[in-house]
Design a protein around this motif. Structure first.
Motif, PDB file in Angstrom:
ATOM      1  N   ALA A 162       0.833  -1.206   0.000  1.00 33.65           N
ATOM      2  CA  ALA A 162       0.000   0.000   0.000  1.00 33.65           C
ATOM      3  C   ALA A 162       0.867   1.255   0.000  1.00 33.65           C
ATOM      4  N   ALA A 163       1.946   1.235   0.800  1.00 27.94           N
ATOM      5  CA  ALA A 163       2.845   2.394   0.857  1.00 27.94           C
ATOM      6  C   ALA A 163       3.531   2.622  -0.485  1.00 27.94           C
ATOM      7  N   LYS A 164       3.984   1.553  -1.127  1.00 28.93           N
ATOM      8  CA  LYS A 164       4.643   1.692  -2.428  1.00 28.93           C
ATOM      9  C   LYS A 164       3.697   2.251  -3.481  1.00 28.93           C
ATOM     10  N   MET A 165       2.424   1.877  -3.418  1.00 31.25           N
ATOM     11  CA  MET A 165       1.463   2.395  -4.387  1.00 31.25           C
ATOM     12  C   MET A 165       1.277   3.899  -4.231  1.00 31.25           C
ATOM     13  N   ILE A 166       1.265   4.382  -2.986  1.00 27.19           N
ATOM     14  CA  ILE A 166       1.157   5.832  -2.765  1.00 27.19           C
ATOM     15  C   ILE A 166       2.353   6.543  -3.373  1.00 27.19           C
ATOM     16  N   LEU A 167       3.570   6.011  -3.111  1.00 25.08           N
ATOM     17  CA  LEU A 167       4.782   6.658  -3.599  1.00 25.08           C
ATOM     18  C   LEU A 167       4.920   6.564  -5.116  1.00 25.08           C
ATOM     19  N   GLU A 168       4.614   5.414  -5.686  1.00 29.52           N
ATOM     20  CA  GLU A 168       4.862   5.202  -7.115  1.00 29.52           C
ATOM     21  C   GLU A 168       3.770   5.759  -8.016  1.00 29.52           C
ATOM     22  N   THR A 169       2.528   5.798  -7.531  1.00 27.50           N
ATOM     23  CA  THR A 169       1.453   6.349  -8.364  1.00 27.50           C
ATOM     24  C   THR A 169       1.294   7.848  -8.177  1.00 27.50           C
ATOM     25  N   GLY A 170       1.705   8.356  -7.010  1.00 27.27           N
ATOM     26  CA  GLY A 170       1.503   9.777  -6.722  1.00 27.27           C
ATOM     27  C   GLY A 170       0.063  10.118  -6.414  1.00 27.27           C
ATOM     28  N   GLU A 171      -0.788   9.125  -6.305  1.00 28.06           N
ATOM     29  CA  GLU A 171      -2.203   9.358  -6.025  1.00 28.06           C
ATOM     30  C   GLU A 171      -2.421   9.693  -4.552  1.00 28.06           C
ATOM     31  N   HIS A 172      -3.469  10.461  -4.277  1.00 29.26           N
ATOM     32  CA  HIS A 172      -3.835  10.741  -2.889  1.00 29.26           C
ATOM     33  C   HIS A 172      -4.346   9.443  -2.260  1.00 29.26           C
ATOM     34  N   PRO A 173      -4.000   9.201  -0.979  1.00 28.86           N
ATOM     35  CA  PRO A 173      -4.468   7.969  -0.337  1.00 28.86           C
ATOM     36  C   PRO A 173      -5.977   7.764  -0.425  1.00 28.86           C
ATOM     37  N   ALA A 174      -6.742   8.853  -0.379  1.00 24.66           N
ATOM     38  CA  ALA A 174      -8.197   8.725  -0.462  1.00 24.66           C
ATOM     39  C   ALA A 174      -8.627   8.145  -1.808  1.00 24.66           C
ATOM     40  N   LYS A 175      -7.926   8.537  -2.882  1.00 25.62           N
ATOM     41  CA  LYS A 175      -8.247   8.015  -4.217  1.00 25.62           C
ATOM     42  C   LYS A 175      -7.951   6.518  -4.285  1.00 25.62           C
ATOM     43  N   LEU A 176      -6.811   6.106  -3.753  1.00 30.36           N
ATOM     44  CA  LEU A 176      -6.460   4.689  -3.763  1.00 30.36           C
ATOM     45  C   LEU A 176      -7.421   3.878  -2.905  1.00 30.36           C
TER      46      LEU A 176
END
Length: 246
Positions: free
Chosen positions: A188-202
């Motif tokens: 989950a942390a890597k997805m935030i960093l690599e996608t640049g998406e806001h956590p709420a969007k993910l």
């Protein structure tokens, strides 16, 4: 607390007051990276575990010269406070790491004192980049980083513990659920960093109408998870500010 200076041959020399896990993590990263030879690192650990950072800095103040760079890892001690304890002209930077620096996956922020310039900032960032993410920020952000990331690691461990025990309650062995919880947090942390998406969007992307996730999230909302975590960041930040006032 660390002092950085130039050794013969232009090699960097580092001295550290304190030999706890955070110091070992930061200094270990410097050695592993090859940025600082092990023989150029000196560490001093006071025998009195209650010795305050103030007293330690005052003890070495007379030996500090403008040729050295002082880097403070002391929580809650402002640059202004630190600069009162050393001779005029000494270059001081203040940094705030977190525990994952031990495995070179940390989050480090730092700020410059009044006498430190771009050269000192570049040097520190170059040295600390081996510890993980390293960014220069306004000093007002450092106490917030303490509440968010320094203390935040413990919040994440608590959440991982809760995930693990929830799975145990439902019949999964602890050893298996602990590994799955850790991998879930890592992914989950890597997805935030690599996608640049806001956590709420993910988070929204995981939810399907009437699915399992939205039912689980509803329970977390009933427990006030988001507000509780926000309050924890605020409480830790305020405590960091209080330490300097004391």
């Amino acid at each position: 607390m660390a002092a950085v200076g130039e050794a013969p041959g232009s090699a960097v020399r580092v001295g550290c007051i304190g030999a706890g896990r955070m110091a070992r993590g930061v200094l270990g990263g410097l050695i592993i990276s090859g940025k600082v030879p092990a023989q150029n690192i000196s560490v001093s650990a006071p025998s009195d575990s209650n010795l305050h950072y103030f007293r330690v800095l005052m003890e070495i103040a007379s030996a500090i010269t403008p040729q050295q760079v002082i880097v403070s890892m002391a929580a809650g001690l402002s640059l202004r406070t630190l600069e009162k304890l050393v001779p005029d002209g000494v270059r001081i930077l203040r940094m705030c790491p977190n525990l994952p620096c031990v495995i070179q996956e940390g989050s480090v922020v730092f700020s410059r004192g009044s006498c430190a310039g771009q050269q000192e900032a570049d040097m520190l960032k170059g040295l600390l980049s081996v510890c993980g993410m390293c960014e220069e920020v306004p000093e007002s952000y450092i106490d917030i980083h303490t509440g968010l990331s320094g203390s935040g690691v413990a919040y994440v461990y608590l959440f991982a513990e809760a995930l693990t025990e929830g799975a145990v309650k439902m019949g999964m062995p602890s050893a298996v659920s602990s590994r799955i919880a850790a991998q879930t947090l890592l992914g989950a942390a890597k997805m935030i960093l690599e996608t640049g998406e806001h956590p709420a969007k993910l988070r929204y992307d995981v939810c399907t109408p009437g699915g399992t996730t939205i039912h689980g999230l509803h329970e977390l909302e009933k427990g006030g998870l988001k507000a509780t975590v926000m309050n924890a960041v605020e409480a830790a930040t305020k405590r960091a500010k209080e330490l300097d006032q004391q």
